[in-house]
Each structure stands twice: as structure tokens, then as C-alpha cells.
Design an enzyme around this catalytic site. Structure first.
Site, PDB file in Angstrom:
ATOM      1  N   LYS A 194     -53.060 -51.731  21.943  1.00  0.00           N
ATOM      2  CA  LYS A 194     -54.450 -52.421  21.185  1.00  0.00           C
ATOM      3  C   LYS A 194     -54.768 -52.012  20.094  1.00  0.00           C
ATOM      4  CE  LYS A 194     -58.720 -50.834  21.854  1.00  0.00           C
ATOM      5  NZ  LYS A 194     -60.271 -50.382  22.601  1.00  0.00           N
ATOM      6  N   LYS A 247     -54.152 -56.726  23.109  1.00  0.00           N
ATOM      7  CA  LYS A 247     -54.843 -56.997  22.978  1.00  0.00           C
ATOM      8  C   LYS A 247     -55.240 -56.858  21.361  1.00  0.00           C
ATOM      9  CE  LYS A 247     -59.212 -54.806  23.320  1.00  0.00           C
ATOM     10  NZ  LYS A 247     -60.140 -54.053  23.115  1.00  0.00           N
TER      11      LYS A 247
HETATM   12  C1  PBG Z   1     -63.085 -49.495  23.853  1.00  0.00           C
HETATM   13  C2  PBG Z   1     -63.076 -51.219  24.360  1.00  0.00           C
HETATM   14  C3  PBG Z   1     -63.109 -52.396  23.194  1.00  0.00           C
HETATM   15  C4  PBG Z   1     -62.871 -53.056  23.842  1.00  0.00           C
HETATM   16  C5  PBG Z   1     -62.336 -52.917  24.514  1.00  0.00           C
HETATM   17  N1  PBG Z   1     -62.012 -51.201  24.961  1.00  0.00           N
HETATM   18  C6  PBG Z   1     -63.690 -51.988  21.889  1.00  0.00           C
HETATM   19  C7  PBG Z   1     -62.850 -51.105  20.849  1.00  0.00           C
HETATM   20  O1  PBG Z   1     -61.854 -50.301  21.338  1.00  0.00           O
HETATM   21  O2  PBG Z   1     -64.372 -51.125  19.731  1.00  0.00           O
HETATM   22  C8  PBG Z   1     -63.223 -54.316  23.160  1.00  0.00           C
HETATM   23  C9  PBG Z   1     -63.426 -55.480  23.989  1.00  0.00           C
HETATM   24  C10 PBG Z   1     -63.373 -56.471  23.618  1.00  0.00           C
HETATM   25  O3  PBG Z   1     -64.002 -57.366  22.913  1.00  0.00           O
HETATM   26  O4  PBG Z   1     -63.852 -57.474  24.137  1.00  0.00           O
HETATM   27  N2  PBG Z   1     -62.765 -48.368  23.161  1.00  0.00           N
END
Ligand code: PBG
Length: 327
Positions: A194, A247
Site C-alpha cells: 500500500k 493498492k
Molecule cells: C484507510 C484506508 C484508506 C483507503 C483505504 N483504507 C485511506 C488512506 O490510507 O489514507 C483508501 C481507499 C481509496 O482511496 O479508495 N487507511
């Protein structure tokens, strides 16, 4: 002309093109992210994500029906609590917003597969994904909280938990906590690779989870890195992740492919909020065709090796899959 290879031969008609297609897709691989809010009777459109809403539990049936009609059978819940505090206590409250959404869905829509996003940023007053020590997110202290959240989500009816916090050691900690509480059969889908990405901008508006200070770069990954992504994926698998995720999806096809080649578990790709918003806005401006571009983006993730595709376009994509516009 003496041309020995004529690739165009296999492109001469749509039946033949479909016959030799290399990437096949199926609605059962789609997951729809769903935002739930406290209160009653609300269905609020998210400004930066036209066509996406925050639902109160008492209006969840509307979207769950739509999903079922389209053939989408898996959702991933994100909770937006009224009350936020330093330790994100709403995330592990047995009566918290996600827990109530999970219980409602389990009772009324048992055929929908319920995944719970497991993080703290929507629940903390400072918007970071863990427990703070000064201005730093304390990794090991955060693990204790992630364990509590996982158990409380499983108790409320989550079929699967999906940790998105990016703390070190979280998969092992969550696995042990789930097992100790009798949830040995609850899989973990780890947000393994991520990245600290500006593609999450619209989500943070949707969830009110932008960090109050600083950024997430001390826990989410630097987008210049590829080996580090493989290291994260490997670590999560060793710790017991059942599914690993890359992601965002759109700008990370190279890593979806590398991860697919490296591991023996299913790979998920998350087409995030910024990807959705860009398509919606560009289509509204008449610059691109929404349906075509959505299908092309999805096909690229599957072609890169994704087994599971998490997308705000799940309903629309399911229809395109049924009509044969994709895969
Ligand atoms: C929570 C989380 C996020 C997303 C999924 N889980 C936001 C982040 O990490 O700031 C992003 C999902 C999206 O942008 O569709 N940590």
C-alpha cells in the site's frame, strides 16, 4: 507480399477476437467498497466521488439490493463514526458503526460476503492510522488496538478482515488474536503493498480521515519502490495473510504482475477513490467515455494478474461483464 506472420488474422471479427482473448473476467471477483455513517435516514453523496454515497445502516438495503441485482456479492465496509478520539475507540466498539453495518447485513443479506476494512484513521481525532507517541505512530502499541478491532469485527459478523494500516507485524498479531478468540476460519486480506498515494484524496474527504498533521509516509510505502513492495508482500504471507493486495491499481500494474508471479495466494488490486474520481470527472467533461475507460482500466488490472478487483465501479462493471463488453 510474403508475410509469414499476420497477427491481424485473429482480429478479423468479434467472435474470433473473443475466442482468443487472453484475459477472462468474472463478476465473482468484484468487491464494492461501502461507506457507512451514524444516524438515521441518511444517504449523502460524496462530493469528490459523484455517484458514491455514505449510507446510514437503515438505508443500507438500497445499495445492497442494487449490488445483488447487478450480481456483485462482496462488499468492504468503511465506517465513519460521529465520535473520534485519540485511540480510535469507535473502531472496536461492539456497537460501533461498522459492527452495526456488519450485523445488519449478516441478518438481512446473508448471501453478501462481508469484508471489514481494518484501520484506525477514520476513528482517530488526529486522522493517523495508529496510536500516537508524540507525532510518531507507535507501531507496537497500535498492534494491540488492531487486534481488538479485528476480534470485534469478526464478532459482529465480518467474513474477512482487511488491515490497511501498514504497521509492521500486524498480520501475525491479528491472526493470533482471531485464532485465540475462535475465529480460525476468518481470512485476512492484507493491504500489503500500500503506497503513500495522492490517489486516496477523495476517500479522505469521504471518510473525513485526512491526517491532522504530517502525512502517512512513515507507514505507507514510497511509490518509487518495487523491491520494498515485494518485501512487504512476502512478510505478510509469512505472517499468515490469506490474500495480499496491491493498492492503488491504476499506476501499479507492474507490481500487480510481479506479486502475481511471486506468490501462491490470491492477489487483490484496489482501484482507489482517485481513480474513480478521475474517470467520473473526465467523462463529465466529455473528455473520455466512462464505460469504455472503466472497462479498459479493469482489464488492465486483471491482465496484470489481479484475481480480485476492488472498485467503486463494481455495479457498472458487473453489467459490462454480463453484456460481454469486458472479458
Ligand atoms: C484507510 C484506508 C484508506 C483507503 C483505504 N483504507 C485511506 C488512506 O490510507 O489514507 C483508501 C481507499 C481509496 O482511496 O479508495 N487507511
Amino acid at each position: 507480399m510474403n508475410i509469414s506472420k499476420r497477427p491481424r488474422r485473429l482480429r478479423s471479427g468479434s467472435l474470433l477476437r473473443k475466442m482468443v482473448r487472453e484475459t477472462r473476467v468474472d463478476v465473482s471477483s468484484l468487491v464494492y467498497p461501502l461507506f457507512v455513517v451514524e444516524g438515521e435516514g441518511k444517504k449523502e453523496e460524496i462530493g469528490a466521488m459523484p455517484g458514491q454515497y455514505r449510507y446510514c445502516v437503515d438505508r443500507l438495503s438500497e445499495v445492497l439490493e442494487e449490488l445483488q441485482q447487478a450480481g456483485v456479492s462482496a462488499v468492504m465496509f468503511f465506517g465513519i463514526p460521529d465520535h473520534k478520539d485519540e485511540v480510535g475507540s469507535g473502531a472496536y466498539d461492539p456497537d460501533g458503526i461498522v459492527q452495526r453495518a456488519l450485523r445488519y447485513t449478516k441478518e438481512h443479506y446473508p448471501d453478501i460476503y462481508r469484508i471489514a476494512d481494518l484501520c484506525m484513521c477514520e476513528y482517530t481525532s488526529h486522522g493517523h492510522c495508529g496510536i500516537l507517541c508524540g507525532e510518531n505512530v507507535d507501531n507496537d502499541k497500535t498492534l494491540e488496538y488492531l487486534e481488538r478491532i479485528a476480534v470485534s469485527q469478526a464478532q459482529a459478523g465480518a467474513d474477512m478482515v482487511a488491515p490497511s494500516d501498514m504497521m509492521d507485524g500486524r498480520v501475525a498479531a491479528i491472526r493470533a488474536a482471531l485464532d485465540q478468540n475462535g475465529f480460525t476460519q476468518t481470512p485476512i486480506m492484507a493491504y500489503s503493498a500500500k503506497f503513500a498515494s495522492s490517489f486516496y484524496g477523495p476517500f479522505r474527504e469521504a471518510a473525513g480521515s485526512a491526517p491532522a498533521f504530517g502525512d502517512r509516509k512513515s507507514y505507507q510505502m514510497d511509490y518509487h519502490n518495487r523491491l520494498e513492495a515485494l518485501k512487504e508482500v512476502q512478510a505478510d504471507i509469512e505472517e499468515g495473510a490469506d490474500i495480499v493486495m496491491v493498492k492503488p491499481a491504476l499506476a501499479y500494474g507492474d507490481l500487480i504482475r510481479e506479486v502475481r508471479n511471486m506468490v501462491q495466494v490470491p492477489v487483490a488490486a484496489y482501484s482507489v477513490s482517485g481513480e474513480y474520481a478521475m474517470v467520473k470527472m473526465a467523462a463529465a467533461a466529455g473528455a473520455v467515455d466512462q464505460e469504455n475507460i472503466m472497462c479498459e482500466m479493469a482489464a488492465s488490472a486483471y491482465r496484470a494478474g489481479a484475481d480480485i478487483y476492488i472498485t467503486y465501479f463494481a455495479k457498472e462493471l458487473a453489467r459490462c461483464m454480463k453484456d460481454g463488453k469486458i472479458g
